[in-house]
Write an enzyme that holds these catalytic residues in place. Structure first.
Site, PDB file in Angstrom:
ATOM      1  N   GLY A  20       0.802  -1.229   0.000  1.00 26.93           N
ATOM      2  CA  GLY A  20       0.000   0.000   0.000  1.00 26.93           C
ATOM      3  C   GLY A  20       0.829   1.270   0.000  1.00 26.93           C
ATOM      4  N   CYS A  21       0.140   2.393  -0.325  1.00 28.10           N
ATOM      5  CA  CYS A  21       0.800   3.713  -0.302  1.00 28.10           C
ATOM      6  C   CYS A  21       0.572   4.421   1.017  1.00 28.10           C
ATOM      7  CB  CYS A  21       0.239   4.600  -1.411  1.00 28.10           C
ATOM      8  SG  CYS A  21       0.767   4.102  -3.038  1.00 28.10           S
ATOM      9  N   ILE A  22      -0.357   3.938   1.817  1.00 22.62           N
ATOM     10  CA  ILE A  22      -0.714   4.655   3.043  1.00 22.62           C
ATOM     11  C   ILE A  22      -0.147   3.917   4.249  1.00 22.62           C
ATOM     12  CG2 ILE A  22      -2.598   5.587   4.421  1.00 22.62           C
ATOM     13  CD1 ILE A  22      -2.606   6.769   1.670  1.00 22.62           C
TER      14      ILE A  22
END
Lengths: 105, 171
Positions: A103-105
């Site tokens: 993920g990016c978060i």
């Protein structure tokens, strides 16, 4: 798949050293990966995060975001970054013997 | 020089890894939802990789960290062709709020926090937040108008000093 020999065990890893087969992991290996990544001693607080990370991956097939790590692991964001200054989610995944979080978060 | 000058023999290429990014300083200049989130995601993403991150809020971008505005950030429904919404529909009262709430629902399912929580999360992870002095003066604001995690109000000169040796990203 590249392999890495650690504590006389052959491990399947990716190019960055993340274990690709979580079942090859144990706590001695965790301590060794931690040392190689600048964490001299894995404390109970480190292990709380590492275990949460690992269990979430084993249960759901993906690693938690840093947001849920901060909310659900029992260790808040500030402390997460104190424990793992070079990136809590990434490092806890590596030490926990699971693939790199996507993920990016 | 003869027409068949021999070029110097190519030296064998040594594998040199590009230097790692150690610091990013991100300028947030827009006050719409789609103007603010990319900067926050990039700042948070930098911290997740162990990269130092500074956020510099200027002009309407300051809304992301102004207490009275932070909860009212909307998607621009007019002048935003990518949304695919005809301008006349985008103008209807309530439309920005509706589109924003749809987008927020989707973001929540992806574990992307609301702006207030996100800003705090970045501060907690060691990112530094600053407001731009020129904009603060222009909008008659003071430090107490900003959420607590805003470190200070700084000049452009301070910003460049702080950004020295790292990457600057303008959004």
């Amino acid at each position: 798949m590249p392999t890495l020999t650690m504590l006389d065990t052959m491990l399947d890893v990716d190019a960055e050293g993340f274990l690709q087969k979580p079942e090859q992991w144990n706590e001695e290996i965790a301590a060794e990966i931690a040392r190689e990544n600048g964490i001299a001693e894995l404390t109970d607080r480190h292990m709380q995060v590492v275990r949460y990370m690992r269990n979430r991956f084993l249960d759901t097939g993906s690693a938690p975001s840093i947001r849920s790590l901060g909310k659900e692991s029992g260790v808040e964001i500030k402390e997460l970054y104190k424990l793992f200054p070079k990136g809590p989610a990434k490092l806890a995944a590596k030490i926990g013997g699971i693939p790199k979080p996507k993920g990016c978060i | 020089m003869s027409a068949t000058a021999v070029l110097p023999e190519a030296t064998p290429e040594t594998a040199v890894e590009p230097p790692r990014i150690e610091k990013v300083s991100i300028i947030v200049s827009k006050g719409s939802l789609e103007g603010i989130y990319p900067a926050l995601i990039m700042a948070n993403g930098a911290r997740m990789e162990g990269i130092e991150a500074n956020l510099f809020f200027t002009f309407f971008g300051m809304d992301a960290v102004v207490k009275a505005k932070q909860g009212k950030i909307r998607v621009a429904t007019v002048g935003n062709p990518a949304l695919g919404l005809p301008t006349l529909l985008g103008m209807i009262p309530g439309m920005p709020a509706f589109v924003t709430s749809q987008m927020q629902k989707k973001m929540e399912t992806l574990d992307i926090p609301p702006i207030g929580e996100f800003v705090q999360m970045i501060a907690d992870s060691g990112g530094k937040l600053y407001a731009c002095k020129a904009s603060v003066d222009m909008f008659d604001l003071k430090q107490s108008d900003f959420v607590d995690c805003v470190d200070s109000i700084i000049t452009v000169g301070d910003f460049y000093e702080m950004a020295a040796g790292g990457e600057i990203i303008f959004t």
